[in-house]
Scaffold this active site. Structure first.
Site, mmCIF file in Angstrom:
data_model
loop_
_atom_site.group_PDB
_atom_site.id
_atom_site.type_symbol
_atom_site.label_atom_id
_atom_site.label_comp_id
_atom_site.label_asym_id
_atom_site.label_seq_id
_atom_site.Cartn_x
_atom_site.Cartn_y
_atom_site.Cartn_z
ATOM 1 N N SER A 62 14.470 -19.815 52.607
ATOM 2 C CA SER A 62 13.091 -19.847 53.094
ATOM 3 C C SER A 62 12.947 -21.013 54.051
ATOM 4 C CB SER A 62 12.112 -20.026 51.934
ATOM 5 O OG SER A 62 10.801 -20.298 52.408
ATOM 6 N N TYR A 78 9.693 -24.684 44.513
ATOM 7 C CA TYR A 78 10.257 -23.509 45.194
ATOM 8 C C TYR A 78 11.023 -23.941 46.444
ATOM 9 C CZ TYR A 78 10.302 -19.221 48.024
ATOM 10 O OH TYR A 78 10.676 -18.162 48.813
#
Length: 247
Positions: A142, A156
């Site tokens: 990501s 995350y």
């Protein structure tokens, strides 16, 4: 042809990737954790279009379930040629000072340990020294890995930073074994994952801050993944493609 395993293949980027891989001629193993109906829907879309697919249930944070999933793939006549490490979890937006060890460890067990386990099992089967025919792995990281996701989900983001490092290290370990390992780093994509973070409309909220002034579609990420897995990217390993509209 050969089998491509897509973890988290029942929704979002995984779903789009599974459908596109089937169009490229792969037999697609659609992994899911909980939503059998969604996984079967992907499989049905593939078979109705003349492709081949099957579904596999596994929680990738569980080593025994990962081993069982790859053992099930071994029962098929075709070899495993591609792995898309895509399954991931995200919890409600939260600052670091309010994080719990339980939450952090749950994120890491799926987003990091799960990716390692799937890579391990794929390499065992693909490596030339083990009698394999080589293959390709794409890790879905990501853009959060370099933006940090402050005030939202640093846990995350950190898990995705680990995946960037996994990609670099593993690509060097297995390059001589006929295995290419690359990474895509999506950001601001219209998927269900933002609802898991407690803000389904997050992409629309932040898109004015994205240089391209829009969010991305799962299919746009899938195109990059499928290219990295293809022979068109035969000299590409240890590389990263950011798909975040310029962020």
């Amino acid at each position: 042809m050969a089998i491509a395993l897509v973890t988290g293949g029942s929704r979002g980027i995984g779903r789009a990737t599974a459908l596109l891989l089937a169009q490229e001629g792969y037999t697609v193993a659609v992994n899911y954790q909980q939503n059998l109906h969604a996984a079967q829907e992907v499989m049905n879309l593939i078979t109705q279009a003349g492709g081949k697919a099957f579904v596999l249930q596994a929680d990738i944070s569980d080593e025994n379930q990962v081993v069982a999933m790859f053992t099930a793939i071994d029962q098929h006549d075709e070899p495993l040629a591609a792995l898309v490490n895509n399954a991931g979890i995200l919890f409600t937006q939260c600052t670091v000072e309010n994080l719990t060890a339980e939450r952090i460890n749950r994120v890491l067990s799926t987003n990091v340990t799960g990716y390692f386990l799937c890579c391990r099992e794929a390499v065992k089967r693909m490596a030339l020294k083990n009698g394999g025919s080589g293959g390709a792995i794409v890790n879905v990281s990501s853009v959060a890995s370099r933006l940090g996701s402050p005030g939202e989900y640093v846990d995350y983001a950190a898990s995705k930073g680990a995946i960037d490092t996994l990609t670099t290290g593993l690509s060097l370990e297995v390059a001589a074994q006929g295995i290419r390992v690359n990474c895509v780093r999506p950001g601001f994509i219209y998927t269900e994952m933002h609802a898991s973070g407690g803000e389904p409309g997050r992409v629309d909220r932040v898109k004015s801050n994205i240089p391209m002034q829009r969010g991305g579609q799962a299919e746009e990420v899938a195109q990059a993944i499928v290219w990295l897995l293809s022979d068109k990217a035969s000299y590409v390993t240890g590389s990263f493609i950011d798909l975040a509209g310029g962020k």
